[in-house]
Motif scaffolding. Structure first.
Motif, PDB file in Angstrom:
ATOM      1  N   GLY A  73       0.776  -1.240   0.000  1.00 31.81           N
ATOM      2  CA  GLY A  73       0.000   0.000   0.000  1.00 31.81           C
ATOM      3  C   GLY A  73       0.801   1.278   0.000  1.00 31.81           C
ATOM      4  N   MET A  74       2.098   1.208  -0.234  1.00 33.14           N
ATOM      5  CA  MET A  74       2.917   2.419  -0.161  1.00 33.14           C
ATOM      6  C   MET A  74       2.958   3.122  -1.521  1.00 33.14           C
ATOM      7  SD  MET A  74       5.951   1.140   2.399  1.00 33.14           S
ATOM      8  CE  MET A  74       6.496   2.793   2.795  1.00 33.14           C
ATOM      9  N   TYR A  75       1.785   3.569  -1.956  1.00 32.14           N
ATOM     10  CA  TYR A  75       1.672   4.295  -3.221  1.00 32.14           C
ATOM     11  C   TYR A  75       0.393   5.122  -3.199  1.00 32.14           C
ATOM     12  CZ  TYR A  75      -1.458   0.380  -4.344  1.00 32.14           C
ATOM     13  OH  TYR A  75      -2.459  -0.555  -4.313  1.00 32.14           O
ATOM     14  N   GLY A  76       0.270   6.031  -4.142  1.00 30.86           N
ATOM     15  CA  GLY A  76      -0.933   6.846  -4.262  1.00 30.86           C
ATOM     16  C   GLY A  76      -0.900   7.634  -5.560  1.00 30.86           C
ATOM     17  N   LEU A  77      -1.863   8.554  -5.713  1.00 30.34           N
ATOM     18  CA  LEU A  77      -1.969   9.381  -6.919  1.00 30.34           C
ATOM     19  C   LEU A  77      -1.855  10.856  -6.552  1.00 30.34           C
ATOM     20  CD1 LEU A  77      -4.984   7.804  -8.867  1.00 30.34           C
ATOM     21  CD2 LEU A  77      -2.609   7.892  -9.627  1.00 30.34           C
ATOM     22  N   ILE A  78      -1.203  11.618  -7.409  1.00 30.75           N
ATOM     23  CA  ILE A  78      -1.194  13.072  -7.264  1.00 30.75           C
ATOM     24  C   ILE A  78      -1.566  13.681  -8.613  1.00 30.75           C
ATOM     25  CG2 ILE A  78       1.310  13.154  -7.653  1.00 30.75           C
ATOM     26  CD1 ILE A  78       1.321  15.706  -5.894  1.00 30.75           C
ATOM     27  N   LEU A  79      -2.550  14.562  -8.598  1.00 27.88           N
ATOM     28  CA  LEU A  79      -3.020  15.249  -9.801  1.00 27.88           C
ATOM     29  C   LEU A  79      -2.386  16.630  -9.870  1.00 27.88           C
ATOM     30  CD1 LEU A  79      -4.953  15.619 -12.249  1.00 27.88           C
ATOM     31  CD2 LEU A  79      -6.660  16.454 -10.605  1.00 27.88           C
ATOM     32  N   VAL A  80      -1.719  16.917 -10.984  1.00 31.57           N
ATOM     33  CA  VAL A  80      -1.177  18.249 -11.251  1.00 31.57           C
ATOM     34  C   VAL A  80      -1.934  18.794 -12.456  1.00 31.57           C
ATOM     35  CG1 VAL A  80       0.878  19.613 -11.777  1.00 31.57           C
ATOM     36  CG2 VAL A  80       1.084  17.537 -10.380  1.00 31.57           C
TER      37      VAL A  80
ATOM     38  N   ASP B 142     -19.427  16.993 -13.535  1.00 28.45           N
ATOM     39  CA  ASP B 142     -20.309  16.850 -12.370  1.00 28.45           C
ATOM     40  C   ASP B 142     -19.705  15.997 -11.267  1.00 28.45           C
ATOM     41  OD1 ASP B 142     -22.664  18.339 -13.338  1.00 28.45           O
ATOM     42  OD2 ASP B 142     -22.740  16.777 -14.869  1.00 28.45           O
ATOM     43  N   HIS B 143     -18.929  14.986 -11.652  1.00 26.97           N
ATOM     44  CA  HIS B 143     -18.344  14.080 -10.658  1.00 26.97           C
ATOM     45  C   HIS B 143     -16.916  13.737 -11.051  1.00 26.97           C
ATOM     46  CE1 HIS B 143     -22.225  13.276  -8.696  1.00 26.97           C
ATOM     47  NE2 HIS B 143     -22.735  13.222  -9.925  1.00 26.97           N
ATOM     48  N   GLU B 144     -16.047  13.701 -10.051  1.00 22.34           N
ATOM     49  CA  GLU B 144     -14.679  13.238 -10.232  1.00 22.34           C
ATOM     50  C   GLU B 144     -14.421  12.105  -9.246  1.00 22.34           C
ATOM     51  OE1 GLU B 144     -11.985  16.923 -11.674  1.00 22.34           O
ATOM     52  OE2 GLU B 144     -12.684  17.069  -9.603  1.00 22.34           O
ATOM     53  N   TYR B 145     -13.813  11.036  -9.745  1.00 17.72           N
ATOM     54  CA  TYR B 145     -13.512   9.877  -8.905  1.00 17.72           C
ATOM     55  C   TYR B 145     -12.053   9.481  -9.103  1.00 17.72           C
ATOM     56  CZ  TYR B 145     -18.617   9.375  -8.843  1.00 17.72           C
ATOM     57  OH  TYR B 145     -19.965   9.595  -8.723  1.00 17.72           O
ATOM     58  N   TYR B 146     -11.433   9.065  -8.006  1.00 12.51           N
ATOM     59  CA  TYR B 146     -10.074   8.525  -8.054  1.00 12.51           C
ATOM     60  C   TYR B 146     -10.147   7.013  -7.900  1.00 12.51           C
ATOM     61  CZ  TYR B 146      -8.155  13.233  -7.708  1.00 12.51           C
ATOM     62  OH  TYR B 146      -7.819  14.534  -7.958  1.00 12.51           O
TER      63      TYR B 146
ATOM     64  N   VAL C  19     -10.078   9.464 -17.797  1.00 11.55           N
ATOM     65  CA  VAL C  19     -11.170   9.213 -18.740  1.00 11.55           C
ATOM     66  C   VAL C  19     -12.375  10.063 -18.360  1.00 11.55           C
ATOM     67  CG1 VAL C  19     -10.371   6.851 -19.166  1.00 11.55           C
ATOM     68  CG2 VAL C  19     -12.144   7.253 -17.443  1.00 11.55           C
ATOM     69  N   GLU C  20     -13.174  10.412 -19.370  1.00 12.87           N
ATOM     70  CA  GLU C  20     -14.426  11.142 -19.149  1.00 12.87           C
ATOM     71  C   GLU C  20     -15.535  10.468 -19.940  1.00 12.87           C
ATOM     72  OE1 GLU C  20     -14.040  15.264 -20.138  1.00 12.87           O
ATOM     73  OE2 GLU C  20     -12.303  15.584 -18.832  1.00 12.87           O
ATOM     74  N   PHE C  21     -16.753  10.493 -19.380  1.00 13.82           N
ATOM     75  CA  PHE C  21     -17.893   9.964 -20.112  1.00 13.82           C
ATOM     76  C   PHE C  21     -19.183  10.582 -19.590  1.00 13.82           C
ATOM     77  CE2 PHE C  21     -16.618   6.995 -16.795  1.00 13.82           C
ATOM     78  CZ  PHE C  21     -17.787   6.669 -16.134  1.00 13.82           C
TER      79      PHE C  21
ATOM     80  N   ARG D 293     -15.614  12.249 -14.600  1.00 15.93           N
ATOM     81  CA  ARG D 293     -14.185  12.134 -14.912  1.00 15.93           C
ATOM     82  C   ARG D 293     -13.569  11.196 -13.880  1.00 15.93           C
ATOM     83  NH1 ARG D 293     -12.151  17.433 -14.545  1.00 15.93           N
ATOM     84  NH2 ARG D 293     -12.653  17.742 -16.763  1.00 15.93           N
ATOM     85  N   MET D 294     -12.817  10.215 -14.370  1.00 18.71           N
ATOM     86  CA  MET D 294     -12.132   9.281 -13.479  1.00 18.71           C
ATOM     87  C   MET D 294     -10.634   9.404 -13.660  1.00 18.71           C
ATOM     88  SD  MET D 294     -14.419   5.789 -13.474  1.00 18.71           S
ATOM     89  CE  MET D 294     -16.062   5.817 -12.738  1.00 18.71           C
TER      90      MET D 294
END
Length: 209
Positions: A33-40, A50-54, A160-162, A109-110
């Motif tokens: 579990g030593m990881y993650g996401l960063i959005l720039v 309308d919705h954003e999911y990680y 991705v977006e839909f 948006r995911m």
């Protein structure tokens, strides 16, 4: 013990990035579990939705086989062989089982990452076509349109977006579908009015392709 450290960095590149431990043995640490996401975001940001999911795909290698209760001891040989006991979204089996909800007429948006350590993901939402795909999370320039399934490399990401046109339970998968049996699935619950002009039939869990 008792000390604290501070690291400061300047974000030089727009995109969606996987961060992770880099202390030996890296391949052992990441399944724990030593990881993650960063959005720039690019300058000016991203268009509103309308919705954003990680969504973060991961793997775990356990001794004793699937479904074993209690302490999950790490199987280093299974990791070296690239045969995970579990493949999941957001840290655990059923990690996205009941957490995402939206309505028809809305946009999604995911931000999708893949912690690996071994497998490339074929990300897909059953019943949807991605109106936009930012390949390998390239947010500054190129984007693809009308994509069914997109690759997410180990240690990489995509965006991705839909649009949501029909109510139902949309199933997120790694389209190497045997991985669903190991835990790689999630549910986006979409409520709203039916649209028989687009889809006329029984609304079930997961529309056809």
């Amino acid at each position: 013990p008792g000390e604290s450290k501070t690291v400061t960095f300047k974000a030089l590149h727009p995109g969606l990035f996987v961060y992770h431990c880099a202390t030996p043995n890296v391949a052992n640490h990441m399944p724990h579990g030593m990881y993650g996401l960063i959005l720039v975001e690019p300058k000016g940001g991203l268009p509103k939705v309308d919705h954003e999911y990680y969504v973060m795909q991961g793997e775990y290698y356990a001794t004793g086989g699937m479904g074993r209760k209690g302490l999950q001891l790490f199987d280093a040989q299974a990791m070296l062989d690239g045969n995970p006991t579990y493949i999941f979204f957001n840290g655990k089996v059923k990690g996205l089982g009941d957490s995402m909800q939206a309505k028809t007429g809305e946009t999604v948006r995911m931000y999708v990452g893949n912690g690996g350590v071994n497998l490339v993901s074929s990300f897909h939402v059953i019943g949807e076509v991605f109106s936009k795909v930012f390949p390998e999370a390239l947010l500054s320039t190129e984007r693809h349109t009308d994509i069914q399934t997109t690759l997410v490399p180990a240690g990489g990401a995509t965006v991705v977006e839909f649009d949501l046109n029909v109510p139902g339970n949309y199933v997120l998968v790694d389209h190497a579908l045997a991985r669903m049996e190991k835990g790689a699935w999630g549910i986006l619950k979409v409520s709203g009015e039916e649209n028989k002009e687009i889809y006329d039939g029984e609304l079930i869990s997961g529309h056809g392709h």
